[in-house]
Design a protein around this motif. Sequence first.
Motif, PDB file in Angstrom:
ATOM      1  N   MET A   1       0.836  -1.189   0.000  1.00  0.00           N
ATOM      2  CA  MET A   1       0.000   0.000   0.000  1.00  0.00           C
ATOM      3  C   MET A   1       0.876   1.246   0.000  1.00  0.00           C
ATOM      4  N   THR A   2       0.596   2.144  -0.919  1.00  0.00           N
ATOM      5  CA  THR A   2       1.386   3.367  -0.978  1.00  0.00           C
ATOM      6  C   THR A   2       0.853   4.357   0.047  1.00  0.00           C
TER       7      THR A   2
ATOM      8  N   LEU B   1       1.495  12.943   1.332  1.00  0.00           N
ATOM      9  CA  LEU B   1       0.509  12.769   0.275  1.00  0.00           C
ATOM     10  C   LEU B   1      -0.665  13.727   0.496  1.00  0.00           C
TER      11      LEU B   1
ATOM     12  N   ASP C   1      -6.629  14.208  -0.421  1.00  0.00           N
ATOM     13  CA  ASP C   1      -7.559  13.459  -1.260  1.00  0.00           C
ATOM     14  C   ASP C   1      -6.942  12.163  -1.774  1.00  0.00           C
ATOM     15  N   GLU C   2      -5.641  12.184  -2.069  1.00  0.00           N
ATOM     16  CA  GLU C   2      -4.994  10.943  -2.519  1.00  0.00           C
ATOM     17  C   GLU C   2      -4.894   9.940  -1.378  1.00  0.00           C
TER      18      GLU C   2
ATOM     19  N   LEU D   1      -8.114   8.343  -0.948  1.00  0.00           N
ATOM     20  CA  LEU D   1      -8.351   7.394  -2.041  1.00  0.00           C
ATOM     21  C   LEU D   1      -7.716   6.047  -1.720  1.00  0.00           C
ATOM     22  N   LEU D   2      -6.482   6.079  -1.196  1.00  0.00           N
ATOM     23  CA  LEU D   2      -5.787   4.839  -0.862  1.00  0.00           C
ATOM     24  C   LEU D   2      -6.374   4.191   0.390  1.00  0.00           C
TER      25      LEU D   2
ATOM     26  N   PHE E   1      -9.349   1.858  -0.021  1.00  0.00           N
ATOM     27  CA  PHE E   1      -9.095   0.451  -0.345  1.00  0.00           C
ATOM     28  C   PHE E   1      -8.634  -0.303   0.898  1.00  0.00           C
TER      29      PHE E   1
ATOM     30  N   LEU F   1     -11.072  -2.095   2.954  1.00  0.00           N
ATOM     31  CA  LEU F   1     -11.752  -3.276   2.435  1.00  0.00           C
ATOM     32  C   LEU F   1     -11.043  -4.571   2.821  1.00  0.00           C
ATOM     33  N   ALA F   2      -9.853  -4.468   3.379  1.00  0.00           N
ATOM     34  CA  ALA F   2      -9.146  -5.683   3.795  1.00  0.00           C
ATOM     35  C   ALA F   2      -9.892  -6.311   4.966  1.00  0.00           C
ATOM     36  N   PRO F   3      -9.900  -7.657   5.049  1.00  0.00           N
ATOM     37  CA  PRO F   3     -10.565  -8.296   6.182  1.00  0.00           C
ATOM     38  C   PRO F   3      -9.950  -7.877   7.519  1.00  0.00           C
ATOM     39  N   GLU F   4      -8.737  -7.345   7.460  1.00  0.00           N
ATOM     40  CA  GLU F   4      -8.034  -6.840   8.645  1.00  0.00           C
ATOM     41  C   GLU F   4      -7.495  -7.937   9.535  1.00  0.00           C
TER      42      GLU F   4
ATOM     43  N   ASN G   1      -1.239  -8.842  12.481  1.00  0.00           N
ATOM     44  CA  ASN G   1      -1.779  -7.495  12.656  1.00  0.00           C
ATOM     45  C   ASN G   1      -2.764  -7.408  13.819  1.00  0.00           C
TER      46      ASN G   1
ATOM     47  N   VAL H   1     -14.898   9.088  -0.885  1.00  0.00           N
ATOM     48  CA  VAL H   1     -15.331   8.078  -1.848  1.00  0.00           C
ATOM     49  C   VAL H   1     -16.190   7.022  -1.157  1.00  0.00           C
TER      50      VAL H   1
END
Lengths: 380, 321
Positions: free
Chosen positions: B1-2, B7, B10-11, B14-15, B18, B21-24, B30, B48
């Motif tokens: 993941m960037t 940053l 807004d960028e 954006l990241l 996503f 959405l990982a199950p974590e 983790n 978003v």
Amino acid sequence: MEAGAPGSAVGGSHRPGIHLFVPMLHRRDAVGEHTRVLRDQLLAAGIPSRIYIDMPDPETADETRPYREYERDAVPGDVLVYQVATRSDMVGWLEHRPERLVLNYHSITPARFFAPWHDGIARAQEAAIEELSGLATRAVLGIGVSEFDAGELRAAGCPSTLVVPVANVGLPLVPPDPAAVAALKGRAVGRGPWWLSVGRLAPNKAHQDTIAALFVARSTTSPGAHLTIVGSAPEPHYGAALRRYVADLGLTGAVEFVSGISAGELAARYAGADVLVMLSEHEGFGVPLVEAMAHGLPVVAYDAGAVAEVVGEAGVLLQSKTPRLVSGEVDRLLNDPGRRMALVEAGRARLAALGLERAGSDLVAVLEKVAASGTSAATP
Amino acid sequence: MTESPDLPEDEQELLEAFARLAPEGSAEWNFENSMRRLSTPAERPTWVGPWSGLPADLWERGRATKASERVMGDVIKVVAQDLTDYTQQAVDELRRFVPEASAVDAAIRSLAARVERLERTADPLGIRPTEFDLPATDAREWARAVPAWLDGGSGLPVVVGELSDRSVLDALADAGVVVEGVDPRGAVFWAAEEAAAAQPDAHRAQFTLRDVVDHLDGLASSSRSGVVLSGCIDRASLAEKLALVDAALAALTPGGTLVLLVADQQAWDAAIDLVSRDLLPGRPFHPDTWAVVLAHRGMADVEVHRAAQGSVHAIVTRKGS
């Protein structure tokens, strides 16, 4: 029955051979195809060679044997070549075999990439790295498909390494499937630039970064840009999240996920696309880079793993991949025909320099040397 | 993941969209991150975000639920792994003395492969049925009838799962019945809670965000005067349908009432998209099929009330004394 299959004349030889061990042998899989090509080249050179597996795949069952059957087949002077990519129960057994062992390393994706997505795969990857440490010191030679991979082999304790690229890159090129070309052309009418991304839907491939960059491109300079992601999913969660991300960003009509296509259909996509965008964070080689260069498709890629080693000066290499930066680089490339042509030409030259068409025979020559000398064939 | 502290916002968002959405995390991986998400209040909503119109922290609440499920899943996995390791050690020890033990080893490996295949069969796509966009069961035709069928209950609570359009739940609550509303879909659950919060105290519904079958399984035997099932009973597979009915019957007190509000098959096929129809584990049973199934489950009196206005049939049965 294929040459080298159980019961075939060469497969049943009592001469010393060079036998290949792989956890699973799948068709249309990079490691599986590499193993099959290598087996065929060994047989063509008159060297007995069989493929031994841990878990059978019905599609390749007629050309493999369970690894424990090697105990019955063993001939003094044999060389065993283990294809390293995932964990396997056969590793503990290989560690205690008396034959000379060569590791053919295809890169193990670090567990951290899978950890948030799939515990089982993450654990397996960690176990694979532990297994590699155990085998590396026992091997007479480690062969990486890139210098990046050879470095990982040395880090694991392999005393002697060298680099021979993968033996299964599609050269000569498979021609684009005409029906697919026609269909794709029809769909492309009136649309903007076509980005292509090829690679499994695995977290290390970081397809989400390509999607985010496409989102920026469509919001700013390139409203018609669209993306095709070609790759199967080794686990369900990451792929589902990618699809959800695409939907959440309103990109459902602009991003297409494709898997299970033929080589001709894939070639049609390379032929029709405007740019290959590859933002992977861990690449042991990067077959799509080679395929893109062979199809005259310019490459924009994140500089990770073996990517720089494979692409050289023949692509746009990014040191960062924030969405605006990637979008901007793709936009600049696609709007500069001269630079684009220069990269395509550089790609063809780079491809020739890589010498992939010799990879299979080079690998056979190295292994023959190991078999003949009884020691390592490499310079430490 | 960037990710980068430099940053633009807004960028970064954006990241992050996503990353959510990982199950974590999990018990092994983790874990700290997982616990942070369980204990930390909602972060700022993303621009978003797909949940426009719903509570701003809905996403995080859903994430917390998912993370806790994940932790529990991993506890089970770790225990299972320990058991497997122990068994393997035992087999290894045995093999030292009995060469034939390799057959046991092979059997274990074969069994493990079968379990893996079974797991893939059970959840081949990793999509929960509740993730499909299905129309809510329109139970309004039966909203007045259900309190009468339950006859005011016996003072014991009535379980309503899932909540469908909430008409049945509201009618029961209005009739003074103690109602437990159960639904695994976050959006439905939070909407019901919000609606209930706006009601006077007399509206005595309580809500649980959980799969209905899990909720029923967790209830004490004979502790509920009624169970009303809709939605889940339609999309479930045969085995899951039977599990739901069996769990409901176990929870019912003798004389308690089970009401199934089931979608009409033709209406169901017309209402859902082709993909959902293909991928869902089940489709609604015909009312006659339910009559057969319930009779097979030992229910003597099964009443079938066919839809006159809507597209939902009602099947009513009572647990014997």
